[in-house]
Structures are given as C-alpha cells and as structure tokens.
Design a protein around this motif. Structure first.
Motif, PDB file in Angstrom:
ATOM      1  N   GLU A  62       0.866  -1.173   0.000  1.00 12.92           N
ATOM      2  CA  GLU A  62       0.000   0.000   0.000  1.00 12.92           C
ATOM      3  C   GLU A  62       0.902   1.221   0.000  1.00 12.92           C
ATOM      4  O   GLU A  62       1.949   1.218   0.629  1.00 12.92           O
ATOM      5  N   ARG A  64       0.681   5.733  -0.091  1.00 16.06           N
ATOM      6  CA  ARG A  64      -0.167   6.936  -0.041  1.00 16.06           C
ATOM      7  C   ARG A  64      -0.487   7.399  -1.459  1.00 16.06           C
ATOM      8  O   ARG A  64       0.399   7.468  -2.305  1.00 16.06           O
ATOM      9  N   ARG A 120      -7.705   1.777  -0.669  1.00 17.14           N
ATOM     10  CA  ARG A 120      -8.192   1.616   0.700  1.00 17.14           C
ATOM     11  C   ARG A 120      -8.508   3.016   1.216  1.00 17.14           C
ATOM     12  O   ARG A 120      -7.609   3.759   1.594  1.00 17.14           O
ATOM     13  N   TYR A 153      -7.044   4.909   4.646  1.00 13.41           N
ATOM     14  CA  TYR A 153      -6.116   3.924   5.222  1.00 13.41           C
ATOM     15  C   TYR A 153      -5.110   4.579   6.160  1.00 13.41           C
ATOM     16  O   TYR A 153      -4.782   4.037   7.203  1.00 13.41           O
ATOM     17  N   TYR A 154      -4.600   5.738   5.762  1.00 11.34           N
ATOM     18  CA  TYR A 154      -3.661   6.472   6.615  1.00 11.34           C
ATOM     19  C   TYR A 154      -4.497   7.388   7.494  1.00 11.34           C
ATOM     20  O   TYR A 154      -4.790   8.526   7.147  1.00 11.34           O
ATOM     21  N   ASP A 169      -6.105   8.187   1.439  1.00 12.55           N
ATOM     22  CA  ASP A 169      -6.312   6.872   0.848  1.00 12.55           C
ATOM     23  C   ASP A 169      -4.981   6.202   0.534  1.00 12.55           C
ATOM     24  O   ASP A 169      -3.972   6.858   0.263  1.00 12.55           O
ATOM     25  N   ALA A 170      -5.012   4.858   0.533  1.00 13.97           N
ATOM     26  CA  ALA A 170      -3.855   4.073   0.084  1.00 13.97           C
ATOM     27  C   ALA A 170      -4.187   3.469  -1.273  1.00 13.97           C
ATOM     28  O   ALA A 170      -5.307   3.025  -1.503  1.00 13.97           O
TER      29      ALA A 170
END
Length: 159
Positions: free
Chosen positions: A117, A119, A140, A143-144, A150-151
């Motif tokens: 994954e 950034r 994703r 995710y962060y 998003d990732a």
C-alpha cells in the motif's frame, strides 16, 4: 522522468539487528510525517514471517546504513510494509535496490506475488513501484488514519 542510476557496486544488504535501531528510527523520522515507532520497528525483529533488510555501504567511519525495507512473507506472497531511504542517499537507486533484493529473497522463499500500500499522494513512490512492474489493484479509503489519506493497493508478479 529520469530513472536513478543503479546503486554503486559497494552497496550491500543485510538483516537489521537491534544495534541498528537508532539509525533506522532516524531514517524513518526523516522520511515520514507519522513514522513507525522504535517499538514497532523492534517488534518486527521478533516475527518469524517478518524481515527488515538494510542497504549499507562503507563510509569513512565504518558501515553506513542508507535505507531499509520491512516485508512479510506469508505463504506465496511478499508484502512490503515499509521502505525508506536516508535523506543523504536519495536519488541513488537505494529504494529500487532494496525492492529488488526483497523480491529476490521472496522468490527464493516461494513468493509469486508482491503487494503493498502506498499513499495516494506519494507520486515518486508510485512511479518507482510501477517501474518495477507493480499495478494498481484497488484503493483503501482513509487507510492512513492520521490524515485520512487513501492508500493505493498495488501488486506485482514475482516470476
């Protein structure tokens, strides 16, 4: 965009040891807004499925750690969790070399697929991964969590 040259022939790889933690933590802090903690990096040393590999070269005062990669080998998959290059070693091909060495180790242990994954905003990393045969397979959302970023999920075959 220009691809970095292959790393110097004196670049070597070795597993991280507890004694390397201070340097690895410094590289991590210089490279990320929300770096992994020392405890998290140290914990990776204790997992049988986890590898933390260092890129090193000889310097005037002895061995110098230029970067690291953390990856897991689970069944036939290599999963890259973290990769970072020291500020003074950027644009020298260290990250590319670490990825390729991780792939080599993974293939040697039966991995046929690599995943990671990244950034969505990390365009230099995404470009590096694409140049190594990775392709985007998903997103994703959030995710962060620290920034809600998003990732991009990427995979590559390891023939």
């Amino acid at each position: 965009m220009r691809r970095p040259a292959d790393p110097a022939p004196e670049l070597r790889f070795r597993p991280m040891r507890t004694a390397d933690l201070d340097r690895v933590v410094d590289i991590e802090k210089d490279g990320f807004r929300n770096p992994w903690s020392r405890q998290l990096l140290e914990r990776e040393l204790g997992h049988a499925w986890s590898s933390t590999l260092l890129a090193v070269e000889d310097g005037p005062g002895g061995e110098v750690v230029l970067g690291f990669i953390v990856f897991w080998l689970v069944h036939d998959e290599l999963h890259v969790l973290n990769i970072a290059t020291a500020l003074e070693a950027r644009r020298r091909g260290v990250g590319r070399a670490l990825m390729l060495e991780g792939h080599r180790i993974g293939r040697g242990r039966g991995a046929v697929l690599a995943t990671l994954e990244v950034r969505r905003s990390n365009l230099p990393a995404i470009e590096l991964y694409r140049s190594l045969g990775y392709r985007q397979v998903g997103i994703r959302p959030g995710y962060y969590a620290e920034e809600g970023e998003d990732a991009v999920v990427m995979t590559a075959d390891l023939p």
